[in-house]
Design an enzyme around this catalytic site. Sequence first.
Site, PDB file in Angstrom:
ATOM      1  N   GLU A 163       0.872  -1.186   0.000  1.00  2.22           N
ATOM      2  CA  GLU A 163       0.000   0.000   0.000  1.00  2.22           C
ATOM      3  C   GLU A 163       0.902   1.226   0.000  1.00  2.22           C
ATOM      4  OE1 GLU A 163      -3.199   0.068  -0.148  1.00  2.22           O
ATOM      5  OE2 GLU A 163      -3.808  -1.946   0.438  1.00  2.22           O
TER       6      GLU A 163
ATOM      7  N   CYS B 109      -2.360   9.520   2.793  1.00  2.70           N
ATOM      8  CA  CYS B 109      -2.042   8.860   1.514  1.00  2.70           C
ATOM      9  C   CYS B 109      -3.140   9.094   0.495  1.00  2.70           C
ATOM     10  CB  CYS B 109      -1.828   7.366   1.736  1.00  2.70           C
ATOM     11  SG  CYS B 109      -3.158   6.560   2.624  1.00  2.70           S
TER      12      CYS B 109
HETATM   13  P1  NDP Z   1       8.393   5.093   4.309  1.00  2.00           P
HETATM   14  O1  NDP Z   1       8.304   4.363   3.021  1.00  2.00           O
HETATM   15  O2  NDP Z   1       9.527   6.006   4.518  1.00  2.00           O
HETATM   16  O3  NDP Z   1       8.413   4.068   5.536  1.00  2.00           O
HETATM   17  C1  NDP Z   1       7.391   3.119   5.740  1.00  2.00           C
HETATM   18  C2  NDP Z   1       7.892   2.038   6.671  1.00  2.00           C
HETATM   19  O4  NDP Z   1       8.905   1.279   6.012  1.00  2.00           O
HETATM   20  C3  NDP Z   1       8.523   2.561   7.949  1.00  2.00           C
HETATM   21  O5  NDP Z   1       8.198   1.710   9.017  1.00  2.00           O
HETATM   22  C4  NDP Z   1       9.989   2.486   7.635  1.00  2.00           C
HETATM   23  O6  NDP Z   1      10.799   2.401   8.769  1.00  2.00           O
HETATM   24  C5  NDP Z   1      10.051   1.192   6.858  1.00  2.00           C
HETATM   25  N1  NDP Z   1      11.251   1.023   6.046  1.00  2.00           N
HETATM   26  C6  NDP Z   1      12.130   1.958   5.618  1.00  2.00           C
HETATM   27  N2  NDP Z   1      13.104   1.381   4.854  1.00  2.00           N
HETATM   28  C7  NDP Z   1      12.828   0.056   4.809  1.00  2.00           C
HETATM   29  C8  NDP Z   1      13.439  -1.059   4.165  1.00  2.00           C
HETATM   30  N3  NDP Z   1      14.519  -0.938   3.413  1.00  2.00           N
HETATM   31  N4  NDP Z   1      12.864  -2.286   4.326  1.00  2.00           N
HETATM   32  C9  NDP Z   1      11.742  -2.426   5.056  1.00  2.00           C
HETATM   33  N5  NDP Z   1      11.117  -1.402   5.697  1.00  2.00           N
HETATM   34  C10 NDP Z   1      11.643  -0.168   5.561  1.00  2.00           C
HETATM   35  O7  NDP Z   1       6.994   5.837   4.453  1.00  2.00           O
HETATM   36  P2  NDP Z   1       6.555   6.875   5.572  1.00  2.00           P
HETATM   37  O8  NDP Z   1       6.672   6.258   6.914  1.00  2.00           O
HETATM   38  O9  NDP Z   1       7.254   8.164   5.307  1.00  2.00           O
HETATM   39  O10 NDP Z   1       4.994   7.039   5.271  1.00  2.00           O
HETATM   40  C11 NDP Z   1       4.493   7.914   4.332  1.00  2.00           C
HETATM   41  C12 NDP Z   1       4.143   7.214   3.044  1.00  2.00           C
HETATM   42  O11 NDP Z   1       3.202   6.191   3.314  1.00  2.00           O
HETATM   43  C13 NDP Z   1       3.478   8.128   2.039  1.00  2.00           C
HETATM   44  O12 NDP Z   1       4.001   7.883   0.752  1.00  2.00           O
HETATM   45  C14 NDP Z   1       2.028   7.720   2.113  1.00  2.00           C
HETATM   46  O13 NDP Z   1       1.317   8.005   0.934  1.00  2.00           O
HETATM   47  C15 NDP Z   1       2.141   6.256   2.365  1.00  2.00           C
HETATM   48  N6  NDP Z   1       0.911   5.730   2.952  1.00  2.00           N
HETATM   49  C16 NDP Z   1       0.142   4.900   2.196  1.00  2.00           C
HETATM   50  C17 NDP Z   1      -1.063   4.428   2.696  1.00  2.00           C
HETATM   51  C18 NDP Z   1      -1.888   3.473   1.902  1.00  2.00           C
HETATM   52  O14 NDP Z   1      -2.710   2.798   2.507  1.00  2.00           O
HETATM   53  N7  NDP Z   1      -1.754   3.376   0.607  1.00  2.00           N
HETATM   54  C19 NDP Z   1      -1.560   4.831   4.009  1.00  2.00           C
HETATM   55  C20 NDP Z   1      -0.671   5.692   4.729  1.00  2.00           C
HETATM   56  C21 NDP Z   1       0.521   6.119   4.194  1.00  2.00           C
HETATM   57  P3  NDP Z   1      11.485   3.740   9.351  1.00  2.00           P
HETATM   58  O15 NDP Z   1      10.393   4.723   9.572  1.00  2.00           O
HETATM   59  O16 NDP Z   1      12.075   3.247  10.604  1.00  2.00           O
HETATM   60  O17 NDP Z   1      12.473   4.185   8.288  1.00  2.00           O
END
Ligand code: NDP
Length: 503
Positions: A249, A283
Site C-alpha cells: 500500500e 495517503c
Molecule cells: P516510508 O516508506 O519512509 O516508511 C514506511 C515504513 O517502512 C517505515 O516503518 C519504515 O521504517 C520502513 N522502512 C524503511 N526502509 C525500509 C526497508 N529498506 N525495508 C523495510 N522497511 C523499511 O513511508 P513513511 O513512513 O514516510 O509514510 C508515508 C508514506 O506512506 C506516504 O508515501 C504515504 O502516501 C504512504 N501511505 C500509504 C497508505 C496506503 O494505505 N496506501 C496509508 C498511509 C501512508 P522507518 O520509519 O524506521 O524508516
Amino acid sequence: MTQTAPDATLSTGTSDAGRLFASTDPRTGEVVAQHPVHTEAEVQDAVASARPAAEWWAGLGFEGRKSRLDAWRKVLVGKLDEFGALISAETGKPADDARTELALVIDHLHWAARQAGRVLGRRRVSPGLLMYNHAASIEYRPLGVIGVIGPWNYPAFTPMGSVAYALAAGNAVVFKPSEYTPGVGTFLASTFAEVVPEHPVFQVVTGFGETGAALCRAGVDKLAFTGSTATGKRVMAACAETLTPVLVECGGKDALIVDSDADLSAAADAAVWGGVFNAGQTCAGVERVYVAEDVFDEFVSLVTKRVKKLKPGGEPGADLGPITMPKQVDVIRSHVADALERGGNAVVGGAESIRPPFVEPVVLIDVPEDSLAVTEETFGPTLVINRVPDAVEGVRRANAGRYGLGGAVFSRSRGDELARQMRCGMVSVNAVLAFAAVPALPFGGVGDSGFGRIHGEDGLREFATPQSLTRKRFSALLNPMTYDRSSRTVKHVLRLVRVLYGR
Ligand code: NDP
C-alpha cells in the site's frame, strides 16, 4: 515525558546490542520515549516464537478469536484518551485528528472480528453438473505469521488495516512501526497482550529501516507494507529473495473532480478537509482538484475563504499540526517553488508559508500539469486547483498520473458515471475519503499506489489462503476419471457436454 518503553511486546527480550532510539514530539522536539533498535537476530527470534503462537491462535477458531478481539477493542476504547495523547505526542497531530483516527481503528477492528467467520469460514459451493456426485466446499485458512510494516502518518489506523484483519483471519503478527511512531505500535501490542497473555500472537519490533528489512527476510508467510512507493519497491525486492508474498500500500496523488453542476459549497468544504486534514499527510488525501471552467472562479473563492481561517499549531485544538517527518518539509518547499516558478499562482500562502515544523496551508491555481506539485506526492497541506473545460477532461487528467490510490467526484447529475471512469482503487462521490471509513470496502490502489487490499472481505482474504475440498457422496453413473472407464463412458460425457454447453 521522557521514559523507556517497556519491551513487553517482543517475546524474546531486549535488544542484544542494547541500542535505543528516541521518539520525539515534532511540535517541541521533546523525547516521548526510548525504544530498542531490534537487530536482525531479534527479528528472526520474534518470527520464530510467533510460529507456535500462530498455531495456537488459529486453533481458537473464529468464535474464540472474536471474543479476544472484542475484548481488545474494549480495552482500546477504555484507553482512548491515553492512546490519542500518545498519537498526538509522536505525530504532533491535534487531539481531534488523533481521536478521529482512533474511531476508525475501533470500527474496523469490530468489523474484522465480526465478519471473519462469514467471509473465511467453510462454505459449500455448487459442484457443477459433471461432478454432481461430489459435495464441494471452500475455506480460507490462515497463512501463519504476517509481517506488517507501517508508516507514521496514521500510525494506528493504517497498520491496523493489516494487523486487525490478519489476526481475525487467524494469523500471528510481527509489526514494525515507523521510527517516528514506535510508541503507538508498542501500545497496540501491549494492550493486545492484556487480553491474549498466553502466547506472543502480536509482537512489535522497533528500529529503523534495517529492522523493517530484517522482517522482510525473516521468513514470514506474507509481508504487508504501507509506506512510500520507493520503500515499497525495496520491500518487494527483499521479499523476492525468499518468495515471500507481499501486500503493498503506497503513496497517492489523489484528485477531486468538480463538475459544473456540483454543490460548490460542499465541494469546497471537502477539498479543504481532504487537502489540509492531518496537515495533508494522508495517503488518500486530496492533492489535486480539477474544476470545470464555468464554476472555477466561484469554487476557488469558496476554498480560499475557508483555507484562510486555518492555522497550524502545536496546541491540542489547532486546525492542523506540524509536519511529522522533518525531511518532508523540503519536499513540500520544492513542490511549491516549482509550481510558482513554472507560472502557477498562489491564492493562499506561498513559499513563506513553510516554517518548520509547521506549514501553513497553501492553495495553488493554474499549475502546469508536468510540475512536481501535480505529478509527485507532496504530503503537505497544499492544494493544486486547475481549471478544465469539463469534468470529463478532469477525469482524464486525474488518470494521467502514475499513482492511482483514491479519488473524489462532486457532481449532482453524473457522479457515479464519472467516478467509474477514474483509474484508482477507491472513489467517493460528493464526499472525500468516505471509502476509508467504511470497513466493508476494500482499501488500496493501482499503479504506483501498490496492489493488494486491506479492509473489507478482500482485506480478510489477503491474509488467508483458500483450501478447496470435495467429498464424494455416491458413485456416478458416468465416471471418465478412472482406467475402468469405457470409451462409451467418455462418449456419453461428451454428449452431455454438447447438450449442456454447446448451444
Ligand atoms: P516510508 O516508506 O519512509 O516508511 C514506511 C515504513 O517502512 C517505515 O516503518 C519504515 O521504517 C520502513 N522502512 C524503511 N526502509 C525500509 C526497508 N529498506 N525495508 C523495510 N522497511 C523499511 O513511508 P513513511 O513512513 O514516510 O509514510 C508515508 C508514506 O506512506 C506516504 O508515501 C504515504 O502516501 C504512504 N501511505 C500509504 C497508505 C496506503 O494505505 N496506501 C496509508 C498511509 C501512508 P522507518 O520509519 O524506521 O524508516
